[in-house]
Design a protein around this motif. Structure first.
Motif, mmCIF file in Angstrom:
data_model
loop_
_atom_site.group_PDB
_atom_site.id
_atom_site.type_symbol
_atom_site.label_atom_id
_atom_site.label_comp_id
_atom_site.label_asym_id
_atom_site.label_seq_id
_atom_site.Cartn_x
_atom_site.Cartn_y
_atom_site.Cartn_z
ATOM 1 N N ILE A 265 0.836 -1.202 0.000
ATOM 2 C CA ILE A 265 0.000 0.000 0.000
ATOM 3 C C ILE A 265 0.872 1.254 0.000
ATOM 4 N N GLU A 266 1.956 1.245 0.788
ATOM 5 C CA GLU A 266 2.853 2.399 0.822
ATOM 6 C C GLU A 266 3.408 2.687 -0.575
ATOM 7 N N LYS A 267 3.827 1.641 -1.278
ATOM 8 C CA LYS A 267 4.361 1.813 -2.632
ATOM 9 C C LYS A 267 3.276 2.332 -3.573
ATOM 10 N N MET A 268 2.068 1.810 -3.417
ATOM 11 C CA MET A 268 0.956 2.241 -4.259
ATOM 12 C C MET A 268 0.649 3.719 -4.033
ATOM 13 N N LEU A 269 0.696 4.159 -2.781
ATOM 14 C CA LEU A 269 0.423 5.554 -2.468
ATOM 15 C C LEU A 269 1.486 6.475 -3.048
ATOM 16 N N LYS A 270 2.740 6.047 -2.986
ATOM 17 C CA LYS A 270 3.813 6.859 -3.561
ATOM 18 C C LYS A 270 3.637 6.995 -5.064
ATOM 19 N N TRP A 271 3.249 5.892 -5.715
ATOM 20 C CA TRP A 271 3.034 5.935 -7.166
ATOM 21 C C TRP A 271 1.854 6.840 -7.496
ATOM 22 N N CYS A 272 0.780 6.705 -6.738
ATOM 23 C CA CYS A 272 -0.407 7.526 -7.005
ATOM 24 C C CYS A 272 -0.113 9.001 -6.793
ATOM 25 N N ASP A 273 0.743 9.302 -5.822
ATOM 26 C CA ASP A 273 1.046 10.695 -5.529
ATOM 27 C C ASP A 273 1.643 11.402 -6.733
ATOM 28 N N SER A 274 2.452 10.660 -7.521
ATOM 29 C CA SER A 274 3.045 11.267 -8.715
ATOM 30 C C SER A 274 2.189 11.038 -9.948
ATOM 31 N N ALA A 275 1.573 9.870 -10.047
ATOM 32 C CA ALA A 275 0.872 9.528 -11.289
ATOM 33 C C ALA A 275 -0.481 10.197 -11.423
ATOM 34 N N TYR A 276 -1.162 10.412 -10.302
ATOM 35 C CA TYR A 276 -2.510 10.960 -10.370
ATOM 36 C C TYR A 276 -2.543 12.446 -10.020
ATOM 37 N N GLY A 277 -1.423 13.113 -10.214
ATOM 38 C CA GLY A 277 -1.395 14.540 -9.956
ATOM 39 C C GLY A 277 -2.249 15.306 -10.953
ATOM 40 N N ILE A 278 -2.519 14.730 -12.126
ATOM 41 C CA ILE A 278 -3.243 15.423 -13.187
ATOM 42 C C ILE A 278 -4.366 14.512 -13.674
ATOM 43 N N ASN A 279 -5.572 15.064 -13.864
ATOM 44 C CA ASN A 279 -6.630 14.291 -14.477
ATOM 45 C C ASN A 279 -7.134 15.011 -15.719
ATOM 46 N N VAL A 280 -8.070 14.405 -16.424
ATOM 47 C CA VAL A 280 -8.535 14.942 -17.705
ATOM 48 C C VAL A 280 -9.118 16.340 -17.539
ATOM 49 N N TYR B 262 10.178 20.272 -21.188
ATOM 50 C CA TYR B 262 8.893 20.788 -20.717
ATOM 51 C C TYR B 262 8.309 19.784 -19.721
ATOM 52 N N ASN B 263 8.367 20.092 -18.447
ATOM 53 C CA ASN B 263 7.944 19.104 -17.445
ATOM 54 C C ASN B 263 6.787 19.579 -16.580
ATOM 55 N N SER B 264 6.069 20.603 -17.029
ATOM 56 C CA SER B 264 4.830 20.983 -16.358
ATOM 57 C C SER B 264 3.708 20.931 -17.376
ATOM 58 N N LEU B 265 2.489 20.709 -16.900
ATOM 59 C CA LEU B 265 1.352 20.588 -17.800
ATOM 60 C C LEU B 265 1.184 21.850 -18.644
ATOM 61 N N GLU B 266 1.327 23.019 -18.022
ATOM 62 C CA GLU B 266 1.141 24.271 -18.771
ATOM 63 C C GLU B 266 2.214 24.437 -19.849
ATOM 64 N N GLN B 267 3.463 24.071 -19.547
ATOM 65 C CA GLN B 267 4.534 24.161 -20.542
ATOM 66 C C GLN B 267 4.265 23.227 -21.722
ATOM 67 N N ILE B 268 3.797 22.028 -21.426
ATOM 68 C CA ILE B 268 3.527 21.046 -22.480
ATOM 69 C C ILE B 268 2.435 21.548 -23.406
ATOM 70 N N ILE B 269 1.336 22.032 -22.828
ATOM 71 C CA ILE B 269 0.222 22.513 -23.652
ATOM 72 C C ILE B 269 0.609 23.783 -24.401
ATOM 73 N N GLN B 270 1.362 24.675 -23.756
ATOM 74 C CA GLN B 270 1.794 25.914 -24.403
ATOM 75 C C GLN B 270 2.666 25.614 -25.624
ATOM 76 N N SER B 271 3.596 24.672 -25.470
ATOM 77 C CA SER B 271 4.476 24.305 -26.584
ATOM 78 C C SER B 271 3.682 23.719 -27.745
ATOM 79 N N ALA B 272 2.751 22.814 -27.436
ATOM 80 C CA ALA B 272 1.936 22.192 -28.481
ATOM 81 C C ALA B 272 1.040 23.226 -29.163
ATOM 82 N N TRP B 273 0.480 24.141 -28.373
ATOM 83 C CA TRP B 273 -0.407 25.174 -28.918
ATOM 84 C C TRP B 273 0.344 26.104 -29.871
ATOM 85 N N LEU B 274 1.548 26.518 -29.502
ATOM 86 C CA LEU B 274 2.343 27.381 -30.375
ATOM 87 C C LEU B 274 2.667 26.690 -31.694
#
Length: 233
Positions: free
Chosen positions: A148-163, A210-222
């Motif tokens: 469970i501890e490992k699962m929580l650590k993974w979720c903390d990074s993986a589920y930081g962003i949703n649709v 580009y390692n933030s969501l806003e940077q990624i979308i900004q780059s693609a949009w440009l």
């Protein structure tokens, strides 16, 4: 906003509930009373009898209450019993935690305190045990808690962003309204897919520009603004 305490009718859980209420917190308790006692729950807490593995039940709890965080005490915790009933421990502890996390994510609750145990360390390297010591559990209880501890650590990074967050960020970057239609999941689609770049960073020394969501979308949009026909421009 309320704090949800799973296993709040148990020994540690009920004392935590009492302390939270003393601090003026609104508390919701979920407990299936397999190990806990209804009489141990502070009368000022909102109590639901049920199991966190029942996701319909948990959706009902989240729908009826404005929950901002979860404290999870709802695990089997007897070392000797875990050796004789390992599957029960994995079912209640690991699968139960998975169900709870899915319910939290579905209902946009992102904060959890997980009741851990020194059993994850197995035969200790030091007495007292240090948090940096190796975790080598020697029984199913310790194994389940470590999983469970490992699962929580993974979720903390993986589920930081949703649709929904991606859509809102895209609206911010583009300045467009971006209409959204919600439909059923496509056949064969998993509920989530998040890849890690950890291995390529470690082995090749590469790091994402580009390692933030806003940077990624900004780059693609440009790029798309400059290439309206894609690579045919």
């Amino acid at each position: 906003m309320a704090i949800l305490v799973c296993g709040g009718a148990g020994y540690i859980g009920s004392h935590t509930v009492a302390e939270l209420i003393e601090q003026g917190r609104q508390v919701v308790v979920v407990d299936n009373l397999e190990k806990g006692h209804r009489g141990a729950v502070d009368s000022q807490a909102t109590f639901y009898e049920g199991d966190k593995r029942d996701m319909d039940f948990m959706d009902h709890v989240f729908a009826e209450n404005q929950i901002s965080a979860v404290i999870d005490f709802a695990a089997y915790s007897l070392v000797g019993e875990s050796v004789g009933r390992p599957l029960d421990y994995y079912d209640n502890n690991v699968y139960g935690a998975m169900c709870l996390l899915k319910s939290m994510l579905k209902n946009n609750v992102r904060h959890i305190v997980f009741s851990s145990t020194a059993a994850t360390y197995g035969e200790p390297e030091n007495i007292p045990i240090l948090e940096t010591d190796a975790t080598v559990p020697t029984n199913p209880y310790g194994e389940s808690k470590l999983a469970i501890e490992k699962m929580l650590k993974w979720c903390d990074s993986a589920y930081g962003i949703n649709v929904n967050e991606i859509i809102e960020c895209a609206r911010k970057v583009t300045g467009k309204e971006i209409p959204v239609t919600i439909d059923k999941r496509r056949a064969g689609d998993p509920s989530s897919l998040v890849a890690s770049s950890e291995k390529i960073v470690k082995e090749l020394g590469w790091s994402p520009k580009y390692n933030s969501l806003e940077q990624i979308i900004q780059s693609a949009w440009l790029w798309h603004k400059e290439h309206r026909e894609g690579y045919n421009d």
